[in-house]
Scaffold this active site. Structure first.
Site, PDB file in Angstrom:
ATOM      1  N   LYS A 103       0.816  -1.228   0.000  1.00  0.00           N
ATOM      2  CA  LYS A 103       0.000   0.000   0.000  1.00  0.00           C
ATOM      3  C   LYS A 103       0.848   1.276   0.000  1.00  0.00           C
ATOM      4  CE  LYS A 103      -4.092  -1.969   2.194  1.00  0.00           C
ATOM      5  NZ  LYS A 103      -5.095  -1.765   3.242  1.00  0.00           N
TER       6      LYS A 103
ATOM      7  N   ASP B 100     -10.632   3.234   1.872  1.00  0.00           N
ATOM      8  CA  ASP B 100     -11.127   2.838   3.207  1.00  0.00           C
ATOM      9  C   ASP B 100     -11.917   3.974   3.862  1.00  0.00           C
ATOM     10  OD1 ASP B 100     -10.222   0.255   3.177  1.00  0.00           O
ATOM     11  OD2 ASP B 100      -8.363   0.670   4.270  1.00  0.00           O
TER      12      ASP B 100
HETATM   13  N1  LIG Z   1     -13.397  -3.878   7.169  1.00  0.00           N
HETATM   14  C1  LIG Z   1     -12.460  -3.431   6.347  1.00  0.00           C
HETATM   15  O1  LIG Z   1     -12.715  -3.142   5.166  1.00  0.00           O
HETATM   16  C2  LIG Z   1     -11.057  -3.232   6.862  1.00  0.00           C
HETATM   17  C3  LIG Z   1     -10.188  -2.354   6.192  1.00  0.00           C
HETATM   18  C4  LIG Z   1      -8.899  -2.170   6.698  1.00  0.00           C
HETATM   19  C5  LIG Z   1      -8.488  -2.878   7.838  1.00  0.00           C
HETATM   20  N2  LIG Z   1      -9.361  -3.736   8.452  1.00  0.00           N
HETATM   21  C6  LIG Z   1      -8.960  -4.460   9.675  1.00  0.00           C
HETATM   22  O2  LIG Z   1      -8.600  -3.488  10.641  1.00  0.00           O
HETATM   23  C7  LIG Z   1      -7.585  -3.971  11.505  1.00  0.00           C
HETATM   24  C8  LIG Z   1      -6.445  -2.962  11.579  1.00  0.00           C
HETATM   25  O3  LIG Z   1      -5.864  -2.759  10.306  1.00  0.00           O
HETATM   26  P1  LIG Z   1      -4.638  -1.731  10.120  1.00  0.00           P
HETATM   27  O4  LIG Z   1      -4.255  -1.817   8.692  1.00  0.00           O
HETATM   28  O5  LIG Z   1      -4.968  -0.408  10.704  1.00  0.00           O
HETATM   29  O6  LIG Z   1      -3.510  -2.448  11.014  1.00  0.00           O
HETATM   30  P2  LIG Z   1      -2.209  -1.813  11.678  1.00  0.00           P
HETATM   31  O7  LIG Z   1      -1.773  -0.595  10.931  1.00  0.00           O
HETATM   32  O8  LIG Z   1      -1.261  -2.945  11.859  1.00  0.00           O
HETATM   33  O9  LIG Z   1      -2.707  -1.339  13.149  1.00  0.00           O
HETATM   34  C9  LIG Z   1      -3.109  -2.285  14.107  1.00  0.00           C
HETATM   35  C10 LIG Z   1      -3.713  -1.587  15.327  1.00  0.00           C
HETATM   36  O10 LIG Z   1      -4.195  -2.609  16.215  1.00  0.00           O
HETATM   37  C11 LIG Z   1      -3.607  -2.418  17.505  1.00  0.00           C
HETATM   38  N3  LIG Z   1      -3.431  -3.708  18.164  1.00  0.00           N
HETATM   39  C12 LIG Z   1      -2.994  -4.863  17.608  1.00  0.00           C
HETATM   40  N4  LIG Z   1      -2.970  -5.850  18.533  1.00  0.00           N
HETATM   41  C13 LIG Z   1      -3.389  -5.289  19.699  1.00  0.00           C
HETATM   42  C14 LIG Z   1      -3.574  -5.785  21.028  1.00  0.00           C
HETATM   43  N5  LIG Z   1      -3.318  -7.075  21.331  1.00  0.00           N
HETATM   44  N6  LIG Z   1      -4.032  -4.944  21.985  1.00  0.00           N
HETATM   45  C15 LIG Z   1      -4.311  -3.634  21.665  1.00  0.00           C
HETATM   46  N7  LIG Z   1      -4.144  -3.111  20.432  1.00  0.00           N
HETATM   47  C16 LIG Z   1      -3.688  -3.935  19.465  1.00  0.00           C
HETATM   48  C17 LIG Z   1      -2.299  -1.719  17.233  1.00  0.00           C
HETATM   49  O11 LIG Z   1      -1.850  -1.078  18.414  1.00  0.00           O
HETATM   50  P3  LIG Z   1      -0.293  -0.690  18.636  1.00  0.00           P
HETATM   51  O12 LIG Z   1      -0.062   0.561  17.873  1.00  0.00           O
HETATM   52  O13 LIG Z   1      -0.170  -0.528  20.100  1.00  0.00           O
HETATM   53  O14 LIG Z   1       0.508  -1.867  18.093  1.00  0.00           O
HETATM   54  C18 LIG Z   1      -2.728  -0.740  16.128  1.00  0.00           C
HETATM   55  O15 LIG Z   1      -3.404   0.360  16.683  1.00  0.00           O
HETATM   56  C19 LIG Z   1      -7.178  -5.336  10.923  1.00  0.00           C
HETATM   57  O16 LIG Z   1      -7.862  -6.316  11.669  1.00  0.00           O
HETATM   58  C20 LIG Z   1      -7.694  -5.288   9.499  1.00  0.00           C
HETATM   59  O17 LIG Z   1      -8.018  -6.584   8.993  1.00  0.00           O
HETATM   60  C21 LIG Z   1     -10.636  -3.912   7.993  1.00  0.00           C
END
Ligand SMILES: NC(=O)c1ccc[n+]([C@@H]2O[C@H](COP(=O)([O-])OP(=O)(O)OC[C@H]3O[C@@H](n4cnc5c(N)ncnc54)[C@H](OP(=O)(O)O)[C@@H]3O)[C@@H](O)[C@H]2O)c1
Length: 276
Positions: free
Chosen positions: A65, A101
């Protein structure tokens, strides 16, 4: 024949071909949408030769991305705000990019729980990753007065607040209860709640009765957060709708038809998630 694709590494898990394939059939388009596995070392060449390969554009998933954002000659505000792109298209011979998104989340929220716009309450975003950034941008564009970002790693929430300015504030995990007590919308953007992960420990009893609870996790379709919010009688918004709506802008760019997100489409993806 118009061609588009989704690229990633790996790419087998992507459900985008199910979504776009359904629309291609529904609208009788002479087109195709395929998965292409592109290694990180090959991604710059892939974008440079997109037109030669016969593609009108593509979706981009992990880990490409940021590379997509960098490869584009023209970036929509949605991509500029987040620093990454998931939708690319050729226009006038130049590669354009967007981050759909933002549109996907805001559109699904507004279709599913339109009343959120009638309250002037703070918005709480839990998580500070790429998806959180896209959603913060969406709420700011919609004109909300205050967005609170709560993250396990507070420094990442502070980066988002610094990037977007005074309407956004940063909070540590220990503030979850206090910052959600007067929230108009709470959104989980962390991976907590996904199958095989722990649940997000948010006490829905503290939320106001008008609060809308959204989760962008969509496997499972109903996370424990959404189930507990629903049981309390709050309006809930699931993550699958965001996935479906975020596909709309790309399809329109590549194939020239603005597609509808229908119950039938949703059922196709639900069946796939449930392994039917
Ligand atoms: N529905 C949709 O269309 C869609 C679109 C995009 C993403 N998503 C989903 O959204 C989620 C996040 O995506 P992203 O791209 O933003 O990921 P990312 O950039 O890796 O960010 C992950 C986030 O989750 C937090 N996190 C992970 N494990 C944790 C835990 N055990 N306890 C507390 N916080 C935790 C991280 O906190 P830290 O900063 O403290 O590590 C960070 O804030 C994923 O599950 C993805 O599949 C869905």
């Amino acid at each position: 024949m118009k061609r588009a694709c989704v690229i990633g590494w790996p790419i087998e898990h992507s459900r985008s071909p199910l979504i776009h394939g359904h629309w291609i059939r529904t609208y009788g388009i002479d087109g195709s949408y395929t998965k292409v596995a592109v290694k990180p070392e090959d991604v710059a060449t892939f974008f440079r030769t997109l037109e030669q390969q016969g593609f009108a554009g593509c979706n981009v998933t992990l880990p490409h991305k940021r590379a997509a954002y960098e490869a584009a000659a023209v970036r929509e505000a949605s991509a500029e705000a987040v620093g990454v792109a998931n939708t690319m298209w050729l226009e006038g011979g130049r590669l354009h990019c967007a981050n759909s998104d933002t549109y996907g989340f805001m559109r699904h929220l507004t279709v599913s729980a339109p009343a959120w716009q009638t309250k002037d309450s703070p918005i709480v975003i839990i998580g500070a990753g790429g998806a959180a950034r896209a959603i913060v941008f969406g709420f700011l564009q919609a004109g909300v007065g205050a967005v609170r970002v709560v993250n396990r790693t507070r420094a990442r929430a502070e980066e988002i607040a610094a990037h977007f300015g005074s309407r956004v504030s940063a909070h540590g995990w220990e503030e979850m209860r206090s910052v959600t007590a007067d929230a108009g919308v709470v959104v989980n953007t962390t991976s907590l709640g996904m199958a095989k992960q722990g649940a997000l420990d948010l006490d829905v009893a503290v939320l106001p009765a008008h609060c809308v609870v959204a989760d962008i996790v969509y496997v499972p379709l109903e996370t424990r957060l959404l189930a507990s919010a629903r049981a309390r009688g709050l309006a809930v918004v699931d993550g699958l709708g965001m996935l479906l709506h975020q596909a709309v802008p790309g399809f329109e760019k590549w194939f020239g038809v603005r597609p509808d997100v229908t119950h039938e489409l949703r059922e196709i993806i639900v069946a796939d998630i449930e392994g039917r």
